[in-house]
Write an enzyme that holds these catalytic residues in place. Structure first.
Site, PDB file in Angstrom:
ATOM      1  N   SER A  43       8.420  -6.625  -4.909  1.00  0.00           N
ATOM      2  CA  SER A  43       7.487  -7.717  -4.602  1.00  0.00           C
ATOM      3  C   SER A  43       7.713  -8.372  -3.249  1.00  0.00           C
ATOM      4  O   SER A  43       6.807  -9.005  -2.718  1.00  0.00           O
ATOM      5  CB  SER A  43       7.525  -8.773  -5.710  1.00  0.00           C
ATOM      6  OG  SER A  43       8.839  -9.175  -5.967  1.00  0.00           O
ATOM      7  N   HIS A  47       2.679  -5.180  -8.813  1.00  0.00           N
ATOM      8  CA  HIS A  47       2.053  -5.092  -7.484  1.00  0.00           C
ATOM      9  C   HIS A  47       1.427  -3.729  -7.220  1.00  0.00           C
ATOM     10  O   HIS A  47       0.979  -3.459  -6.100  1.00  0.00           O
ATOM     11  CB  HIS A  47       3.086  -5.418  -6.397  1.00  0.00           C
ATOM     12  CG  HIS A  47       3.574  -6.821  -6.490  1.00  0.00           C
ATOM     13  ND1 HIS A  47       2.875  -7.881  -5.977  1.00  0.00           N
ATOM     14  CD2 HIS A  47       4.674  -7.340  -7.093  1.00  0.00           C
ATOM     15  CE1 HIS A  47       3.529  -9.000  -6.241  1.00  0.00           C
ATOM     16  NE2 HIS A  47       4.618  -8.695  -6.923  1.00  0.00           N
ATOM     17  N   LYS A  78      -2.337 -10.716 -10.584  1.00  0.00           N
ATOM     18  CA  LYS A  78      -2.515 -10.176  -9.230  1.00  0.00           C
ATOM     19  C   LYS A  78      -3.906  -9.512  -9.148  1.00  0.00           C
ATOM     20  O   LYS A  78      -4.904 -10.219  -9.074  1.00  0.00           O
ATOM     21  CB  LYS A  78      -1.346  -9.270  -8.911  1.00  0.00           C
ATOM     22  CG  LYS A  78      -0.059 -10.080  -9.231  1.00  0.00           C
ATOM     23  CD  LYS A  78       1.175  -9.538  -8.772  1.00  0.00           C
ATOM     24  CE  LYS A  78       2.401 -10.235  -9.329  1.00  0.00           C
ATOM     25  NZ  LYS A  78       2.538 -11.674  -9.183  1.00  0.00           N
TER      26      LYS A  78
HETATM   27  C1  LIG Z   1       7.193  -7.589  -9.921  1.00  0.00           C
HETATM   28  C2  LIG Z   1       6.751  -8.739 -10.751  1.00  0.00           C
HETATM   29  N1  LIG Z   1       6.937  -8.690 -12.078  1.00  0.00           N
HETATM   30  C3  LIG Z   1       6.556  -9.693 -12.881  1.00  0.00           C
HETATM   31  C4  LIG Z   1       5.950 -10.824 -12.369  1.00  0.00           C
HETATM   32  C5  LIG Z   1       5.577 -11.944 -13.301  1.00  0.00           C
HETATM   33  O1  LIG Z   1       4.218 -11.967 -13.486  1.00  0.00           O
HETATM   34  P1  LIG Z   1       3.412 -13.286 -13.938  1.00  0.00           P
HETATM   35  O2  LIG Z   1       2.987 -13.974 -12.684  1.00  0.00           O
HETATM   36  O3  LIG Z   1       2.290 -12.731 -14.712  1.00  0.00           O
HETATM   37  O4  LIG Z   1       4.328 -14.116 -14.752  1.00  0.00           O
HETATM   38  C6  LIG Z   1       5.708 -10.911 -11.006  1.00  0.00           C
HETATM   39  C7  LIG Z   1       5.039 -12.112 -10.451  1.00  0.00           C
HETATM   40  O5  LIG Z   1       5.335 -12.616  -9.426  1.00  0.00           O
HETATM   41  C8  LIG Z   1       6.127  -9.852 -10.166  1.00  0.00           C
HETATM   42  O6  LIG Z   1       5.955  -9.917  -8.850  1.00  0.00           O
END
Ligand SMILES: Cc1ncc(COP(=O)(O)O)c(C=O)c1O
Length: 408
Positions: A182, A210, A241
């Site tokens: 991320s 992502h 996203k």
């Molecule tokens: C790689 C990754 N996994 C999980 C999440 C968590 O997702 P959520 O925003 O739906 O809680 C994010 C969010 O930033 C993320 O970037």
């Protein structure tokens, strides 16, 4: 006072505010589209994960309104008991089909998926091998697990194999990785992970947060990108996203999903995602499948930004998704100062500092949307050129520039 001492001692936000460089919790007024209004001024948004630009698509907004009229504002309970609606089930079926798995389960956030799934499927007899750059929600899930957690150097497949070799006798092994990291936007080394998982009898969980809507011929994510979708045991995804909503899902074999459904505490003991959020995810999924041109436009915009930043002399790494980090490798205040200068000139981007980056590293994380225009990207590049000149970021090493700025 003793319990709160660290809170009263924590002055970082106040100091950054006093210096006029505090970059967090900026209040956005109105829609989170390619342009946003902050403090009455318009900014080009290059700090969002609204990759396909669906957060304010008219069909998506209509679906949300319709869901509120039909189902009400909230579910007032967990899915396990009183908060499960037919649209939650419909979304699960659609998601399972989309990512080509037997079944899926929808949680209230993506964070909950990782924090709930990892401790649920592992036990004190398990070993979890987790990439060091994995998202905080994976770290949280690992911390909650009773199993042994081994964090390997990011994307270092030799290190992963060495750990797997040492854990040969352990029967329950899980390899977990972000599909697209991320912060760096780099794509994981899925082919190697699949090979190692098979060779050492491990299961593979990939976080497609992502990558969903971004990678693969149909936007299924990293698995599809590498033509290895069937080899990934568990696919995790989020709605926050490309799907322009809030919520998350886990997809995989029917029995595993059923087990998680009846054991994961963040699912059972937390209220279900509201109808409008589910309707938005459903509609976004439909548009994503129907309009591959959105993904193509996203990649054109991202490539234009990435190539332009590279030409200016910035180090932007080698990611293939819609995240383009402008690596500065400077100390915190200098990174915040650069972010503020970009903001003052009309760009909403996000500075990234440790612990989100390794010690000594920092970046301005930029990300793109299908709904940015070519003019937007040109403006982004123009501002980065101006700020790069002003702060000596381009044309010489960043650490030299940082030292010059801080007078060291
Ligand atoms: C790689 C990754 N996994 C999980 C999440 C968590 O997702 P959520 O925003 O739906 O809680 C994010 C969010 O930033 C993320 O970037």
């Amino acid at each position: 006072m003793s319990l709160f001492k660290k809170c009263y001692d924590y002055r970082d936000p106040e100091e950054a505010r006093a210096a006029g460089i505090y970059p967090y919790f900026r209040p956005i007024a109105g829609c989170a589209g390619p342009h946003v209004i902050v403090d009455g001024k318009e900014k080009i948004m290059i700090g969002s994960n609204n990759y396909l630009g669906l957060a304010n698509h008219p069909e998506v907004l209509a679906a949300a309104k319709e869901a509120v009229d039909r189902y009400g504002a909230g579910c007032t309970g967990s899915r396990f008991l009183n908060g499960n609606m037919d649209i939650h089930d419909e979304l699960e079926e659609r998601l399972a089909r989309f990512v080509q798995k037997e079944a899926a389960i929808v949680f209230s956030t993506g964070f909950f998926v990782n924090a709930g799934t990892i401790p649920t499927i592992t036990s004190r007899h398990s070993v979890i091998l987790s990439d060091r750059e994995n998202h905080a929600s994976i770290a949280e899930g690992c911390q909650l697990s009773l199993g042994k957690v081994i964090r390997y150097q990011s994307s270092d497949m030799d290190a992963l194999e060495a750990h797997l070799k040492r854990q040969q006798e352990v029967k329950e092994k899980l390899i977990v990785s972000d599909g697209v990291f991320s912060m760096s936007g780099e794509v994981c080394r899925l082919a190697d992970m699949v090979r190692l998982a098979k060779q050492y009898g491990a299961k593979l969980l990939i976080d497609e947060a992502h990558a969903l809507g971004v990678l693969g011929d149909h936007g299924r994510g990293t698995g599809e990108h590498f033509k290895l979708q069937q080899e990934v045991d568990l696919v995790m995804g989020t709605f926050s996203k490309s799907l322009a909503s809030i919520g998350g899902f886990l997809a995989g074999p029917y029995e595993v999903i059923s087990y998680v459904k009846h054991h994961a505490r963040p699912l059972i003991f937390s209220a279900s995602p509201p109808p409008a959020s589910i309707a938005v995810a459903l509609k976004s999924l439909e548009i994503m499948e129907r309009e591959p041109e959105l993904r193509e436009k996203l990649h054109r915009n991202t490539d234009m930004a990435k190539e332009g930043l590279k030409e200016l002399g910035y180090n932007v790494g080698s990611g293939e998704a819609a995240i383009v980090p402008v690596n500065l490798d400077c100390e915190r205040d200098f990174t915040f100062t650069v972010a503020q200068a970009l903001f003052d000139r009309g760009l909403f981007s996000t500075p990234v500092i440790p612990p989100a980056t390794p010690p000594g590293k920092s970046a301005i994380r930029t990300s793109y949307m299908a709904s940015h225009s070519e003019e937007d990207i040109k403006k982004v590049l123009q501002v980065f050129a101006e700020v790069g000149e002003e702060f000596g970021l381009i044309g010489r090493s960043n650490s030299v520039a940082a030292a010059a700025q801080t007078g060291q």
